[in-house]
Write a protein that holds these residues in place. Structure first.
Motif, mmCIF file in Angstrom:
data_model
loop_
_atom_site.group_PDB
_atom_site.id
_atom_site.type_symbol
_atom_site.label_atom_id
_atom_site.label_comp_id
_atom_site.label_asym_id
_atom_site.label_seq_id
_atom_site.Cartn_x
_atom_site.Cartn_y
_atom_site.Cartn_z
ATOM 1 N N UNK A 133 50.875 -14.992 -71.986
ATOM 2 C CA UNK A 133 49.771 -14.765 -72.910
ATOM 3 C C UNK A 133 48.449 -14.746 -72.153
ATOM 4 N N UNK A 134 47.666 -13.702 -72.395
ATOM 5 C CA UNK A 134 46.397 -13.541 -71.691
ATOM 6 C C UNK A 134 45.473 -14.713 -71.986
ATOM 7 N N UNK A 135 44.930 -15.294 -70.934
ATOM 8 C CA UNK A 135 44.036 -16.441 -71.042
ATOM 9 C C UNK A 135 42.636 -15.968 -71.419
ATOM 10 N N UNK A 136 42.016 -16.690 -72.353
ATOM 11 C CA UNK A 136 40.646 -16.372 -72.753
ATOM 12 C C UNK A 136 39.685 -17.223 -71.929
ATOM 13 N N UNK A 137 38.859 -16.559 -71.139
ATOM 14 C CA UNK A 137 37.947 -17.292 -70.272
ATOM 15 C C UNK A 137 36.866 -17.997 -71.089
ATOM 16 N N UNK A 138 36.433 -19.175 -70.659
ATOM 17 C CA UNK A 138 35.435 -19.944 -71.417
ATOM 18 C C UNK A 138 34.119 -19.195 -71.611
ATOM 19 N N UNK A 139 33.783 -18.298 -70.679
ATOM 20 C CA UNK A 139 32.513 -17.590 -70.785
ATOM 21 C C UNK A 139 32.616 -16.320 -71.633
ATOM 22 N N UNK A 140 33.742 -16.110 -72.295
ATOM 23 C CA UNK A 140 33.856 -14.981 -73.217
ATOM 24 C C UNK A 140 33.142 -15.348 -74.513
ATOM 25 N N UNK A 141 32.092 -14.612 -74.820
ATOM 26 C CA UNK A 141 31.228 -14.980 -75.943
ATOM 27 C C UNK A 141 31.681 -14.388 -77.270
ATOM 28 N N UNK A 142 32.655 -13.518 -77.255
ATOM 29 C CA UNK A 142 33.153 -12.913 -78.480
ATOM 30 C C UNK A 142 34.602 -13.330 -78.708
ATOM 31 N N UNK B 120 44.522 -13.937 -65.631
ATOM 32 C CA UNK B 120 45.403 -15.085 -65.777
ATOM 33 C C UNK B 120 46.209 -14.957 -67.064
ATOM 34 N N UNK B 121 47.491 -15.300 -66.965
ATOM 35 C CA UNK B 121 48.371 -15.311 -68.126
ATOM 36 C C UNK B 121 49.106 -16.645 -68.165
ATOM 37 N N UNK B 122 49.079 -17.303 -69.326
ATOM 38 C CA UNK B 122 49.732 -18.594 -69.504
ATOM 39 C C UNK B 122 51.128 -18.411 -70.088
ATOM 40 N N UNK B 123 52.009 -19.368 -69.821
ATOM 41 C CA UNK B 123 53.275 -19.401 -70.549
ATOM 42 C C UNK B 123 53.392 -20.734 -71.269
ATOM 43 N N UNK B 124 53.986 -20.685 -72.454
ATOM 44 C CA UNK B 124 54.152 -21.872 -73.290
ATOM 45 C C UNK B 124 55.575 -22.400 -73.245
ATOM 46 N N UNK B 125 56.523 -21.494 -73.078
ATOM 47 C CA UNK B 125 57.932 -21.861 -73.021
ATOM 48 C C UNK B 125 58.552 -21.280 -71.755
ATOM 49 N N UNK B 126 59.338 -22.061 -71.048
ATOM 50 C CA UNK B 126 59.645 -23.476 -71.331
ATOM 51 C C UNK B 126 58.485 -24.377 -70.939
ATOM 52 N N UNK B 127 58.357 -25.487 -71.640
ATOM 53 C CA UNK B 127 57.306 -26.452 -71.336
ATOM 54 C C UNK B 127 57.872 -27.478 -70.357
ATOM 55 N N UNK B 128 57.467 -27.355 -69.093
ATOM 56 C CA UNK B 128 57.993 -28.224 -68.035
ATOM 57 C C UNK B 128 56.975 -29.260 -67.580
ATOM 58 N N UNK B 129 55.891 -29.413 -68.314
ATOM 59 C CA UNK B 129 54.834 -30.299 -67.846
ATOM 60 C C UNK B 129 55.261 -31.757 -67.817
ATOM 61 N N UNK B 130 56.241 -32.121 -68.641
ATOM 62 C CA UNK B 130 56.724 -33.505 -68.654
ATOM 63 C C UNK B 130 58.154 -33.598 -68.143
ATOM 64 N N UNK B 131 58.539 -32.637 -67.293
ATOM 65 C CA UNK B 131 59.938 -32.551 -66.879
ATOM 66 C C UNK B 131 60.420 -33.790 -66.142
#
Length: 232
Positions: A115-124, A194-205
Motif C-alpha cells: 500500500x502506497x505510503x502517504x508522506x507527512x508533508x502531503x497537504x491534500x 515507499x509501500x507498506x505491507x500489513x499482512x503478514x504482521x511480523x512485528x511481534x514475531x
C-alpha cells in the motif's frame, strides 16, 4: 542448575501453540536461508527469492528475483520494479520504477498486498490529475509521464485536475485520461516510492512465535526464532 528447553522442543511447542498443522511447510533455517542479490537488501521471510528459496519460505505475493543487473526486483503485470530497500521492522519497501511509471502500478501493488505510503508533508487528502498528450515543443515546467510519452513525436504531461488550464501551454494538446486518488503529489512518487505491507504482521514475531495474517491467526513460524537472533 537450570536446564534450558532444547531448541527443537521449543520449536514444536511454538508451532503447536499457534495452530501450525503442516510442519512440512514451516520455514526452517536450512531450507530457507537468508538470501539476496548482488545489489539489493537482504531477503528473508515474508519475502522469498526465486532461485534461492521455495514458495514455502515466503508469503503469497512476496516473491522477489534478481534481475539481469543483479538488483532485487518485484514483478508486477507488464513490468518489474527494483526493490531499493526493505524495512522488516516498520514493514515497508522502497520501490523504483526504471521507466518512471510507478503511480500507474499502485493498483497492481495493492493486489499483492503493498500500500502506497502517504508522506507527512502531503497537504491534500488525495491528488487527482488529468493527462494531456502534447506535440513538440516540450513543456519543461509540467510533470512529464515518461512511460506514456514518445520522444520526438509527443509527450504526456500530468496536470492537477483542480488547476485552471487557461494559463497553461496546452494548445494542440489532447486530454487522454485521468489519474486519481494518488496519496502524494505525482512528482514525488513517479520514479520511487515507499509501500507498506500489513499482512503478514511480523512485528511481534519474536514474542508470539509467528506472523499474524488478516484473520488474526498465526500463519507462519519464523525460522530464525529459536536459535538465531532475528533482525526485524
Amino acid at each position: 542448575m537450570h536446564s534450558p528447553i532444547p531448541s527443537l522442543l521449543l520449536f514444536f511447542l511454538l508451532c503447536f501453540a499457534h495452530g501450525t498443522k503442516d510442519l512440512g511447510h514451516v520455514p526452517t533455517l536450512d531450507r530457507c536461508p537468508r538470501g539476496g542479490c548482488s545489489h539489493g537488501p537482504p531477503v528473508h521471510f515474508p519475502f522469498w527469492l526465486e532461485g534461492s528459496h521455495g514458495p514455502e519460505c515466503g508469503y503469497p505475493g512476496f516473491k522477489l528475483f534478481c534481475n539481469q543487473d543483479g538488483q532485487t526486483a518485484l514483478s508486477v503485470p507488464n513490468a518489474s520494479l527494483v526493490v531499493k530497500d526493505i524495512d522488516y521492522v516498520s514493514q515497508f519497501v522502497v520501490l523504483h520504477d526504471p521507466i518512471n511509471c510507478l503511480p500507474f502500478r499502485i493498483w497492481d501493488l495493492h493486489h499483492l498486498g503493498f500500500y502506497a505510503f502517504k508522506y507527512p508533508y502531503s497537504y491534500e487528502n488525495s491528488y487527482n490529475y488529468t493527462l494531456f498528450k502534447c506535440p513538440p515543443p516540450d513543456r519543461n515546467y509540467l510533470t512529464e509521464v515518461d512511460c506514456l510519452s514518445a520522444p520526438g513525436s509527443y509527450k504526456v504531461y500530468a496536470v492537477k485536475s483542480s488547476r485552471s488550464i487557461g494559463d497553461l501551454p496546452l494548445v494542440y494538446c489532447e486530454k487522454i485520461r485521468s489519474l486519481n486518488s494518488l496519496p502524494n503529489a505525482i512528482e514525488y512518487m513517479i520514479a520511487d516510492a515507499r509501500f507498506d505491507w500489513k499482512e503478514p504482521d511480523c512485528r511481534n514475531a519474536r514474542r508470539t512465535g509467528g506472523c499474524v495474517d488478516g484473520t488474526g491467526a498465526t500463519s507462519h513460524a519464523i525460522h530464525l526464532l529459536v536459535d538465531t537472533p532475528v533482525s526485524f
